[in-house]
Design an enzyme around this catalytic site. Structure first.
Site, PDB file in Angstrom:
ATOM      1  N   LYS A  20       0.828  -1.198   0.000  1.00 26.98           N
ATOM      2  CA  LYS A  20       0.000   0.000   0.000  1.00 26.98           C
ATOM      3  C   LYS A  20       0.869   1.257   0.000  1.00 26.98           C
ATOM      4  O   LYS A  20       2.084   1.176  -0.092  1.00 26.98           O
ATOM      5  CB  LYS A  20      -0.964  -0.036   1.183  1.00 26.98           C
ATOM      6  CG  LYS A  20      -1.820  -1.317   1.214  1.00 26.98           C
ATOM      7  CD  LYS A  20      -2.684  -1.496  -0.023  1.00 26.98           C
ATOM      8  CE  LYS A  20      -3.153  -2.911  -0.266  1.00 26.98           C
ATOM      9  NZ  LYS A  20      -4.062  -3.472   0.674  1.00 26.98           N
TER      10      LYS A  20
HETATM   11  C1  LIG Z   1      -4.875  -4.723   0.938  1.00 28.62           C
HETATM   12  C2  LIG Z   1      -6.304  -4.596   1.107  1.00 28.62           C
HETATM   13  C3  LIG Z   1      -6.950  -5.054   2.267  1.00 28.62           C
HETATM   14  C4  LIG Z   1      -6.230  -5.819   3.343  1.00 28.62           C
HETATM   15  O1  LIG Z   1      -5.231  -5.055   3.977  1.00 28.62           O
HETATM   16  P1  LIG Z   1      -4.289  -5.764   5.081  1.00 28.62           P
HETATM   17  O2  LIG Z   1      -3.673  -4.603   5.786  1.00 28.62           O
HETATM   18  O3  LIG Z   1      -3.295  -6.572   4.312  1.00 28.62           O
HETATM   19  O4  LIG Z   1      -5.137  -6.581   5.949  1.00 28.62           O
HETATM   20  C5  LIG Z   1      -8.307  -4.838   2.386  1.00 28.62           C
HETATM   21  N1  LIG Z   1      -9.016  -4.220   1.431  1.00 28.62           N
HETATM   22  C6  LIG Z   1      -8.439  -3.778   0.282  1.00 28.62           C
HETATM   23  C7  LIG Z   1      -9.267  -3.078  -0.743  1.00 28.62           C
HETATM   24  C8  LIG Z   1      -7.062  -3.961   0.074  1.00 28.62           C
HETATM   25  O5  LIG Z   1      -6.516  -3.557  -1.059  1.00 28.62           O
END
Ligand SMILES: *Cc1c(COP(=O)(O)O)cnc(C)c1O
Length: 373
Positions: free
Chosen positions: A176
């Site tokens: 992210k």
């Molecule tokens: C990456 C992601 C998640 C999960 O995030 P984590 O921190 O890895 O649990 C949830 N929703 C979306 C849309 C994502 O892209």
């Protein structure tokens, strides 16, 4: 994706280690305050991931067994898993073919008498158009949660993404826009939801570990309900504070690189690239292109051609309803035609803060060279 980390993060972690307090404590509180301020959110509660933040958000919004939660299938599977954790039923809605996000129309087509919440995703960093969604849902008593996992630094209607939601969940996974290794956050405009999320993420203890350890004879705590261990550590929060300072620079650079891709792909027939919607600005967390039929080569062919040039790209956003975890479950009857098409025809290209113009030119050349008119 490649996270942008440097000596500042190393120094921040060293400082926490030297302090002797590495679990959730003062740094996490500081990160929460800084994050809430930056995202123009009322309250922020750190969590161990976006997945656990989504789980907490659904619990505090009182979603549970018997409830339907409308979610996009076109999302990372955690979006659908969160309602499943609380015993609710994820009901899949289709997405807009241009943005890849839910719209008031696609949500309306998926509503049932049991719908009590919608999870609206800012997919790949493209802001979801929240105002029409809330205009549909608010009068029906349906809570709109924002899955802002991808959206740190994205703007919607002149404010940071997430600011217009009653409750939102964020991710700090290295994939992210800003990272703490693993980590997440709940932001909410409702103080009572923030307070309950804060307690629930720490075993629903009446006093936090940080509060209890502040005195030699610790006051005794009680456990007010069945909670979770969804804490962030101060090691992570220290990294998060540095990363938050980098956010504007990261978004600026990603938007520059995205503009470079957009300019090149506009001249290639058979490709459509993700862009800003009229209502906001993406952070381009995922830079995806759709491979149209007149490109001659299909999506998998493009991925293979890129791999042949030593360039690692990825298939586009998944269609959760096609995965074994959900294939045989009852997840509603809405048409998911756009989801299936986008999921099969899109790919995500390399884009990271330290990417150079010549690296980007290589990617563009490899994509262009894979065309078979
Ligand atoms: C990456 C992601 C998640 C999960 O995030 P984590 O921190 O890895 O649990 C949830 N929703 C979306 C849309 C994502 O892209």
């Amino acid at each position: 994706m490649k996270p942008w980390l440097g000596p500042e993060e190393i120094a921040a972690v060293s400082e926490v280690i030297s302090s002797g307090w590495i679990a959730q404590g003062p740094r996490t509180a500081q990160f929460e305050a800084a994050f809430a301020a930056r995202m123009e959110a009322g309250h922020a509660v750190a969590a161990s991931s976006c997945t656990t933040a989504l789980h907490l958000a659904l619990v505090v919004a009182d979603i549970g067994p018997g409830d339907d939660v409308v979610v996009p299938s076109f999302s990372f599977i955690a979006t659908a898993n969160a309602p499943t954790y609380v015993g609710a039923r994820p009901v899949f809605a289709d997405v807009d073919p241009v943005t890849g996000n839910l719209t008031a129309e696609t949500v309306r087509a998926a509503l049932t008498p049991a719908t009590r919440a919608v999870i609206a995703v800012d997919q790949g960093g493209v802001p979801v158009d929240l105002v029409p969604l809330r205009a549909l849902c608010d009068p029906l008593g349906i809570t709109v949660l924002e899955d802002a996992a991808c959206a740190a630094g994205t703007r919607y209607a002149g404010a940071p993404a997430g600011a217009g939601a009653e409750i939102a969940a964020w991710s700090f996974h290295p994939r992210k826009i800003l990272t703490t290794g693993e980590g997440g956050m709940v932001t909410t405009s409702r103080p009572e939801w923030a307070a309950r999320a804060r307690t629930l993420r720490e075993h629903a203890m009446s006093l936090s570990a940080a509060e209890r350890s502040a005195s030699i004879l610790a006051p005794s705590e009680s456990y007010t309900e069945v909670g979770y261990n969804y804490r962030m550590t101060d090691l992570q929060a220290a990294v998060g504070l540095v990363q938050l300072d980098r956010l504007d620079a990261v978004v600026r650079r990603r938007r520059e690189l995205a503009a470079g891709y957009a300019k090149a792909f506009a001249e290639i027939e058979g490709l459509r690239a993700v862009t800003d919607p009229p209502w906001g600005e993406s952070n381009f967390q995922s830079y995806w292109i759709e491979v149209l039929p007149d490109f001659g080569t299909d999506r998998n062919g493009v991925l293979e051609a890129l791999a042949g040039e030593g360039i690692s790209a990825r298939r586009g956003i998944m269609a959760s309803h096609l995965e074994p975890a959900y294939r045989d479950r009852d997840t509603g009857a809405a048409s998911l035609e756009v989801t299936e098409r986008l999921s099969a025809s899109t790919l995500i290209l390399p884009l990271f803060h330290e990417m150079t113009e010549s690296e980007q030119a290589r990617v563009i050349e490899a994509v262009a060279g894979s065309r078979k008119p």
